[in-house]
Structures are given as structure tokens and as C-alpha cells.
Design a protein around this motif. Structure first.
Motif, PDB file in Angstrom:
ATOM      1  N   LYS A   1       0.809  -1.125  -0.179  1.00 47.94           N
ATOM      2  CA  LYS A   1       0.096   0.192   0.027  1.00 47.94           C
ATOM      3  C   LYS A   1       0.943   1.194  -0.088  1.00 47.94           C
ATOM      4  O   LYS A   1       0.510   2.102  -0.600  1.00 47.94           O
ATOM      5  CB  LYS A   1      -0.853   0.047   1.185  1.00 47.94           C
ATOM      6  N   GLU A   2       1.968   1.216   0.506  1.00 45.61           N
ATOM      7  CA  GLU A   2       2.753   2.352   0.781  1.00 45.61           C
ATOM      8  C   GLU A   2       3.603   2.592  -0.621  1.00 45.61           C
ATOM      9  O   GLU A   2       3.613   3.667  -1.153  1.00 45.61           O
ATOM     10  CB  GLU A   2       3.787   2.253   1.934  1.00 45.61           C
ATOM     11  N   HIS A   3       4.087   1.479  -1.292  1.00 46.36           N
ATOM     12  CA  HIS A   3       5.217   1.730  -2.307  1.00 46.36           C
ATOM     13  C   HIS A   3       4.226   1.127  -3.684  1.00 46.36           C
ATOM     14  O   HIS A   3       4.775   1.719  -4.859  1.00 46.36           O
ATOM     15  CB  HIS A   3       6.289   0.925  -2.147  1.00 46.36           C
ATOM     16  N   GLY A   4       3.373   0.429  -3.468  1.00 48.20           N
ATOM     17  CA  GLY A   4       2.778  -0.006  -4.949  1.00 48.20           C
ATOM     18  C   GLY A   4       3.617  -1.237  -5.247  1.00 48.20           C
ATOM     19  O   GLY A   4       4.739  -1.637  -4.956  1.00 48.20           O
ATOM     20  N   ILE A   5       2.925  -2.121  -6.077  1.00 46.94           N
ATOM     21  CA  ILE A   5       3.712  -3.499  -6.449  1.00 46.94           C
ATOM     22  C   ILE A   5       4.746  -3.302  -7.340  1.00 46.94           C
ATOM     23  O   ILE A   5       5.529  -4.077  -7.148  1.00 46.94           O
ATOM     24  CB  ILE A   5       2.586  -4.366  -7.127  1.00 46.94           C
ATOM     25  N   GLU A   6       4.618  -2.204  -8.163  1.00 49.54           N
ATOM     26  CA  GLU A   6       5.837  -2.197  -9.075  1.00 49.54           C
ATOM     27  C   GLU A   6       6.993  -1.738  -8.648  1.00 49.54           C
ATOM     28  O   GLU A   6       8.323  -2.400  -8.786  1.00 49.54           O
ATOM     29  CB  GLU A   6       5.365  -0.917 -10.062  1.00 49.54           C
ATOM     30  N   ALA A   7       7.283  -1.051  -7.299  1.00 46.96           N
ATOM     31  CA  ALA A   7       8.229  -0.818  -6.356  1.00 46.96           C
ATOM     32  C   ALA A   7       8.683  -2.026  -6.044  1.00 46.96           C
ATOM     33  O   ALA A   7       9.894  -2.199  -5.980  1.00 46.96           O
ATOM     34  CB  ALA A   7       8.022   0.313  -5.444  1.00 46.96           C
ATOM     35  N   LEU A   8       7.806  -2.740  -5.290  1.00 46.87           N
ATOM     36  CA  LEU A   8       8.327  -3.902  -4.492  1.00 46.87           C
ATOM     37  C   LEU A   8       8.616  -5.019  -5.587  1.00 46.87           C
ATOM     38  O   LEU A   8       9.722  -5.759  -5.262  1.00 46.87           O
ATOM     39  CB  LEU A   8       6.850  -4.776  -3.927  1.00 46.87           C
ATOM     40  N   GLN A   9       8.238  -4.903  -6.778  1.00 47.69           N
ATOM     41  CA  GLN A   9       9.056  -5.941  -7.653  1.00 47.69           C
ATOM     42  C   GLN A   9      10.277  -5.540  -8.069  1.00 47.69           C
ATOM     43  O   GLN A   9      11.164  -6.355  -8.199  1.00 47.69           O
ATOM     44  CB  GLN A   9       7.959  -5.907  -9.109  1.00 47.69           C
ATOM     45  N   THR A  10      10.385  -4.178  -8.233  1.00 45.86           N
ATOM     46  CA  THR A  10      11.866  -3.817  -8.276  1.00 45.86           C
ATOM     47  C   THR A  10      13.033  -4.029  -7.029  1.00 45.86           C
ATOM     48  O   THR A  10      13.857  -4.539  -7.568  1.00 45.86           O
ATOM     49  CB  THR A  10      11.877  -2.104  -8.481  1.00 45.86           C
TER      50      THR A  10
ATOM     51  N   ALA B   1      13.007 -13.742   4.747  1.00 50.39           N
ATOM     52  CA  ALA B   1      11.686 -13.542   5.098  1.00 50.39           C
ATOM     53  C   ALA B   1      11.658 -12.302   5.876  1.00 50.39           C
ATOM     54  O   ALA B   1      10.786 -12.033   6.742  1.00 50.39           O
ATOM     55  CB  ALA B   1      11.158 -14.691   6.364  1.00 50.39           C
ATOM     56  N   LYS B   2      12.465 -11.401   5.492  1.00 50.42           N
ATOM     57  CA  LYS B   2      12.314  -9.946   5.915  1.00 50.42           C
ATOM     58  C   LYS B   2      12.298  -9.153   4.716  1.00 50.42           C
ATOM     59  O   LYS B   2      12.597  -9.216   3.691  1.00 50.42           O
ATOM     60  CB  LYS B   2      13.550  -9.605   6.656  1.00 50.42           C
ATOM     61  N   LEU B   3      11.663  -7.752   5.118  1.00 50.31           N
ATOM     62  CA  LEU B   3      11.679  -6.729   4.124  1.00 50.31           C
ATOM     63  C   LEU B   3      10.645  -6.805   3.058  1.00 50.31           C
ATOM     64  O   LEU B   3       9.838  -6.108   2.833  1.00 50.31           O
ATOM     65  CB  LEU B   3      13.191  -6.339   3.597  1.00 50.31           C
ATOM     66  N   ILE B   4      10.796  -7.613   2.046  1.00 54.19           N
ATOM     67  CA  ILE B   4      10.281  -7.786   1.064  1.00 54.19           C
ATOM     68  C   ILE B   4       8.922  -8.835   1.366  1.00 54.19           C
ATOM     69  O   ILE B   4       9.235 -10.285   1.560  1.00 54.19           O
ATOM     70  CB  ILE B   4      11.109  -8.390  -0.276  1.00 54.19           C
ATOM     71  N   PRO B   5       7.644  -8.439   1.286  1.00 51.37           N
ATOM     72  CA  PRO B   5       6.784  -9.491   1.315  1.00 51.37           C
ATOM     73  C   PRO B   5       6.992 -10.815   0.485  1.00 51.37           C
ATOM     74  O   PRO B   5       7.134 -10.697  -0.720  1.00 51.37           O
ATOM     75  CB  PRO B   5       5.385  -8.599   0.795  1.00 51.37           C
ATOM     76  N   PRO B   6       6.591 -11.810   0.873  1.00 48.14           N
ATOM     77  CA  PRO B   6       6.538 -13.207   0.217  1.00 48.14           C
ATOM     78  C   PRO B   6       5.690 -13.144  -0.917  1.00 48.14           C
ATOM     79  O   PRO B   6       5.979 -14.198  -1.969  1.00 48.14           O
ATOM     80  CB  PRO B   6       6.437 -14.213   1.370  1.00 48.14           C
ATOM     81  N   HIS B   7       4.464 -12.532  -0.896  1.00 47.44           N
ATOM     82  CA  HIS B   7       3.547 -12.856  -1.879  1.00 47.44           C
ATOM     83  C   HIS B   7       4.080 -12.045  -3.174  1.00 47.44           C
ATOM     84  O   HIS B   7       3.544 -12.086  -4.556  1.00 47.44           O
ATOM     85  CB  HIS B   7       2.123 -12.134  -1.758  1.00 47.44           C
ATOM     86  N   VAL B   8       5.241 -11.127  -3.384  1.00 49.45           N
ATOM     87  CA  VAL B   8       5.863 -10.303  -4.153  1.00 49.45           C
ATOM     88  C   VAL B   8       6.626 -11.241  -5.196  1.00 49.45           C
ATOM     89  O   VAL B   8       7.413 -11.959  -4.686  1.00 49.45           O
ATOM     90  CB  VAL B   8       6.524  -8.982  -3.897  1.00 49.45           C
ATOM     91  N   CYS B   9       6.316 -11.357  -6.381  1.00 52.01           N
ATOM     92  CA  CYS B   9       7.213 -12.089  -7.521  1.00 52.01           C
ATOM     93  C   CYS B   9       7.332 -11.038  -8.676  1.00 52.01           C
ATOM     94  O   CYS B   9       6.800 -10.083  -8.827  1.00 52.01           O
ATOM     95  CB  CYS B   9       6.566 -13.368  -8.114  1.00 52.01           C
ATOM     96  N   TYR B  10       8.056 -11.364  -9.662  1.00 54.52           N
ATOM     97  CA  TYR B  10       8.448 -10.406 -10.835  1.00 54.52           C
ATOM     98  C   TYR B  10       8.337 -11.501 -12.091  1.00 54.52           C
ATOM     99  O   TYR B  10       8.703 -12.591 -11.925  1.00 54.52           O
ATOM    100  CB  TYR B  10       9.589  -9.706 -10.701  1.00 54.52           C
TER     101      TYR B  10
END
Length: 580
Positions: free
Chosen positions: A545-554, A571-580
Motif C-alpha cells: 500500500k505504501e510503495h505499490g507492487i511495481e516498486a516491490l517488484q523492483t 523472510a524479511k523486508l520484501i513481502p513473500p507474495h511479491v514476485c516478478y
């Protein structure tokens, strides 16, 4: 990570069966013990009359400060019994956790799960060759490193082995070996983090940096210093004082420089001197494959290439292990004044903080304590403070300039319903006033014995601070939980220490509800879920919600490029549901 910047709560080293109840900074003397393996094959410290080996056990005090993110010392070194390398999981039923999303989108899991794989005996043997006696499989030591004593975050697993490198070369060899066997590595400083940064959900190797604490070079004329990551900011300032210099960031006691870099911490002085990202000139970092990278020169500014220094600062040990830090220093102020003022509401206090910053006065601290916190201080310490929202200021400079700033702020406060404005210039009087602020968390725990603290860390643009605190206070005051507020009011960052009974699911859910409310309110105001404590496992669920999925994918692509085997603090910092 900082961590941990507003309250100080220190405790001695605790075993897995010990309850944290002492809030003192202790140091024990250096002693020689002999050791013998227990029935599980682990090596423990015992009496000098028994055992097959003799080793040195160096136990330093640990300062575990909930709001401050990172860093510091303490180690118990044991010689490994080479005939037995037990796998470590506290519950075999918890091992089958593949696919569990903890800390990801919408997650409210309390215990961090992880897919566990036994550490190969060959790796243990390699680590023993690299480190000699500077590693341990002692259960209490592993439990201590895997279970933060002052954080409600927990993990199903603890490290299989704890290592204590003494040099950058050893760190490089450790990471290279772990990468070869694809074994997780969890960097460890002073354990002052409150967001689960040092948990080991997949077991593996905990790399404790407490032995790398040298000051490598001091350049007085350049006003910078080169240090190893294990040195604490307080210890560093003790050494710098004779040169009239200091490092201006002040998270909680016990935080070390490496951990402060990893969590991008700040503290009460950030309003004047900035955060960790503003005060680090360059780093040396060991990447997961063992390569050593220097991120920049000592030049105060550079436009040469990508800013790798800022990439590593705040990466929370997910990209590599910091082995050297070059820090920007400041001159010790010639004179300072500490002032305190009372207000009828937190909105009035916040408005004065904003007006002070808008006036152009360069205050070094602006701290806000609400009436609940003042009440806790009165009850815990027998004080007789007026139980109303309170602002604390520090002004620095020449004697004339500091006094002028004090008078201007007093006038500002009087226009916003401020009262009982007092200030101090004498050293002991100033210490007594700041003692109010430093005793805050101790008072909360004393007021709610047996409770845990869920600490918020929202930060918003300064103009929204009054609105956010006012909105949050309505919910906090209506809650049955004890919820004192303290804010770094000069930069829009405020914390609520939500006290809850860990044995009450109802109270935990209420604490989580309040936490979510404040975070989402801050995000709606273009703020952040964490101003200085870092993400760890506790804040991952808010990042999309803060950064958007595109930023997390980066971020995930960067992580994958530097750490393809995902061994660095998993298992820290980057949510586990994020993939690219």
C-alpha cells in the motif's frame, strides 16, 4: 533495527527460561571456563574442573531497546563437538510451512514460519576451520540470538549455529561457504530491533558482529571516522569526545553502527542532523557470494555511478553484511539549553512543534510526550509532573544564540496555549529533565507488568502531524489498552507503545487494530509505516500500500540479482507474495 530511538530498556543476557525483568546495563568480567558436550551434542559452559576443552567466554552486557533498531555486543564462545551436529527446530510440527505467507499482504501472523533444512555437517566443519573457537551450537546461545527478548515477534525456528567473525576476510569466507550450501544467514548486532529483524525462521547461521568493533581511522580535520560495524554509537562517542567531535545519531542504548545502517535508523537528533542515510559517507559490504564491495570514497559528495551506499543502508541484512562504515562527524555544541512546556491537548503541542520548525529555528530536539506517558512516569517513579501533553526542546549553539532560540520558542508556545515553560542550562539540571524522556518505556512496563509492547512508528509530512496524532489519540483513549504516545515532533515521526497481555488473544487483536489504524491513517496522509524502526517481519504487510507492487517488484529484482539463493536474512523486508 534503530530502533529504537525513543525509549531505553536494557536487560542482562537471558536464557530461554528466563524472564526479562531487569533494566540495567551490566558488564561482567572476562573468565575462563571449560566445556563439555551435553546429551544433544551441544557444547555448554561448565565448571573449570570438568570438561575436555578450555575456552574463553566473553560476556558483554546487552542492551535490548525496543525502539531503536540495532547493533552491539555479547558473546559466549564454545568449541564444537565435531562428532555431533544436531539440527535445530523447536517444534517438528512447525517445519512443514512451505507456502505460508507471514508478514505479506494482509497477514496478521504472530509467529514467523519458515521452511527448515538441516545445516550440512560439511558446512559446520568449514565454519570451524574458518573461525576456530569463535562459534557455538550451545542451545541457550542459539535461543538468545533467535528469540529477541524485548520484541513480541517470534519464529518457529532458531539458528543452528552462531558465529563470531573477527575480520572482513572471515565474513567473506563465511558467506561464500553458506552460499555454496544455500544455508540462510542472519546478521546480528545488538538485538535492539523490535520488528523481528534477527529472527531465523529458516534456521541456518547467525553471524554476530560484536567482535568487529574497532575504530580503524579517525580524520579529525575531515570530520569523519572509519569504524567496524560492531561498535556501539555510545562507545564511539566516548572515544570521540576528547577530539571535540561526536556522531549525532542517538537511537536506543546498545545499538551498533552496523545495525543502525541496516535499519536506516535515526533518533531524537534527526531533526537537526538527519538520519543514518545522511550521515554515512561510504560502506564496505560482503555480498552473498563472498565478494567485498566498497560503495564510495571518503569524498563528501560524488556523482560517480549508482549510489550503492544508499542501496545498502536500510536493506536490513537482505543484500549483504556490512564490514566497514565511514561516518560523518559533528562538532560537540558549545552550549545547549533544554526546555519543557505543557499544553492542554496533543494538537496544541504538535502545532507548536510545527510553528517552531516553520520559524527557521534550528532546534536539535523536539520531543512530545502525551498525558498517559506522564501519568506512567509519575506512578513508576514517584514524580509529581503535571499530567498533560508536554513538549521537550533542546537548543544548541553559542550561549547567546541558544538563549535567543529559547525565548523565541517560549513566545510561540504562549500563542498556542502553552504553560509552565521552564528551561535549564546547567548540566545536572538538563540531565534531570531529559531523564523524564529516557525513563518513558520503563515506566510503561512498570505500569503494565507482564505485558508486551507493540510499538508504532508512523511518520507523516510535518503539516499532518497534528491531524494524525489527534485522530489516533481518539482511538487510543477509547481503547481498554494502555497506549502512551511519544513523538519526534520536529520531523513528523511518532510512536505509540501499545501495551498488551501476550496471553490474551483479545488484547493482541486490539493492539493490532490500533496499529493498523495508525499506519493506514499515516499512509493516507502520504506518510510511511516506519520512520526509523525498519520493516523486518512486522511491517511487511503495509509495504504494497505504501510503495505499490511495481516498486516491490523492483526491490525483488535487486534482491534476486545480488542474492540469487535467497540466503541473506530471508523472510524479511520484501513481502513473500511479491514476485516478478
Amino acid at each position: 533495527m534503530a530502533l529504537a530511538s525513543l525509549f531505553g530498556r536494557s536487560s542482562p543476557r537471558l536464557s530461554s527460561k528466563t524472564t526479562a525483568s531487569t533494566f540495567f546495563f551490566l558488564r561482567s568480567s572476562r573468565k575462563v571456563y571449560s566445556t563439555t558436550p551435553n546429551k544433544n551434542g551441544d557444547v555448554s559452559s561448565i565448571s573449570a574442573e570438568k570438561g575436555r576443552w578450555r575456552i574463553v567466554v566473553d560476556r558483554w552486557s546487552r542492551s535490548l531497546v525496543p525502539l531503536a533498531i540495532v547493533a552491539a555486543s555479547a558473546a559466549s564462545f564454545a568449541v564444537l563437538n565435531q562428532s555431533s551436529y544436531p539440527s535445530i527446530s523447536e517444534s517438528s510440527s512447525a517445519l512443514d510451512s512451505e507456502g505460508v505467507k507471514v508478514g505479506g499482504k494482509g497477514s496478521t501472523e504472530l509467529v514467523v514460519k519458515g521452511e527448515y533444512k538441516e545445516v550440512p555437517k560439511e558446512l559446520i566443519a568449514e565454519l570451524k576451520t574458518i573461525l576456530q573457537d569463535n562459534l557455538t551450537t550451545d542451545y541457550d546461545e542459539r535461543y538468545f540470538h533467535g528469540k529477541p527478548q524485548n520484541s513480541f515477534h517470534k519464529s518457529v525456528n532458531i539458528p543452528d549455529v552462531v558465529v563470531f567473525p573477527r575480520s572482513e576476510e572471515e565474513v567473506s569466507k563465511i558467506l561464500k561457504s553458506c552460499n555454496q550450501y544455500k544455508v540462510p544467514i542472519v546478521p546480528y548486532g545488538g538485538a535492539t530491533s523490535i520488528e523481528g529483524h534477527t529472527l531465523a525462521p529458516k534456521g541456518g547461521v547467525c553471524i554476530d558482529m560484536s567482535l568487529m568493533k574497532r575504530v580503524k581511522a579517525l580524520h579529525v580535520e575531515d570530520m569523519d571516522v572509519v569504524v567496524e560495524p560492531g561498535i556501539g554509537w555510545q562507545e564511539l562517542n566516548e572515544q570521540l569526545e576528547q577530539y571535540g567531535l561526536f556522531f549525532p545519531l542517538d537511537p536506543g542504548p546498545g545499538a551498533t553502527i552496523g545495525g543502525m545502517c541496516a535499519t536506516r535508523c535515526s533518533g531524537s537528533l534527526a531533526v537537526r542532523y538527519g538520519t543514518m542515510r545522511d550521515n554515512v559517507i561510504s560502506l564496505k559490504v560482503v555480498l552473498p557470494n563472498g565478494d567485498v564491495v566498497k560503495t564510495a570514497s571518503r569524498a563528501r559528495k560524488s556523482a560517480a555511478g549508482y549510489d550503492l551506499t544508499r542501496l545498502i543502508i536500510g536493506s536490513e541484512g537482505t543484500l549483504g553484511v556490512i564490514t566497514e562504515v565511514t561516518l560523518r562527524l559533528q562538532k560537540i555544541p558549545q552550549h545547549s539549553v533544554v526546555a519543557v512546556c505543557n499544553f492542554p491537548t496533543v494538537k496544541d503541542a504538535a502545532d507548536v512543534a510545527i510553528a517552531t520548525m516553520m520559524s527557521g529555528i534550528q532546534v536539535s530536539r523536539v520531543e512530545l510526550l502525551d498525558e498517559v506517558l506522564i501519568r506512567a512516569l509519575n506512578m513508576a517513579n514517584g514524580k509529581n509532573l503535571k499530567e498533560v501533553p508536554t513538549l521537550m526542546f533542546e537548543f544548541i549553539g553559542t550561549e547567546a544564540y541558544a538563549r535567543e532560540q529559547t525565548q523565541i520558542v517560549q513566545e510561540i508556545a504562549s500563542k498556542h496555549n502553552g504553560s509552565d515553560f521552564v528551561f535549564a542550562e546547567e548540566s545536572e539540571a538538563k540531565k534531570e529533565l531529559w531523564k523524564i524522556r529516557k525513563e518513558a518505556l520503563w515506566a510503561c512496563y512498570a505500569m503494565a507488568p507482564g505485558h508486551e509492547a507493540m510499538t508504532t512508528d508512523v511518520c507523516v509530512p510535518l503539516s499532518h502531524l497534528g491531524e494524525l496524532i489527534s485522530k489516533s489519540k481518539k482511538e487510543l483513549d477509547a481503547s481498554p489498552l494502555l497506549c502512551p504516545v511519544i513523538a519526534h515532533a520536529g520531523d513528523g515521526n511518532f510512536h505509540t507503545c501499545i501495551m498488551f497481555d501476550p496471553n490474551s488473544e483479545e488484547q493482541r487483536k486490539e493492539a493490532e487494530r490500533l496499529n493498523n489504524l495508525m499506519v493506514h491513517s499515516a499512509l493516507a496522509m502520504d506518510g510511511t509505516c516506519t520512520g526509523e524502526h525498519g520493516v523486518g517481519t512486522g511491517k511487511m504487510k503495509y509495504l504494497e500500500k505504501e510503495h505499490g507492487i511495481e516498486a516491490l517488484q523492483t526491490m525483488k529484482k535487486i534482491k534476486k540479482a545480488l542474492d540469487p539463493n535467497d540466503i541473506m536474512n530471508p523472510a524479511k523486508l520484501i513481502p513473500p507474495h511479491v514476485c516478478y
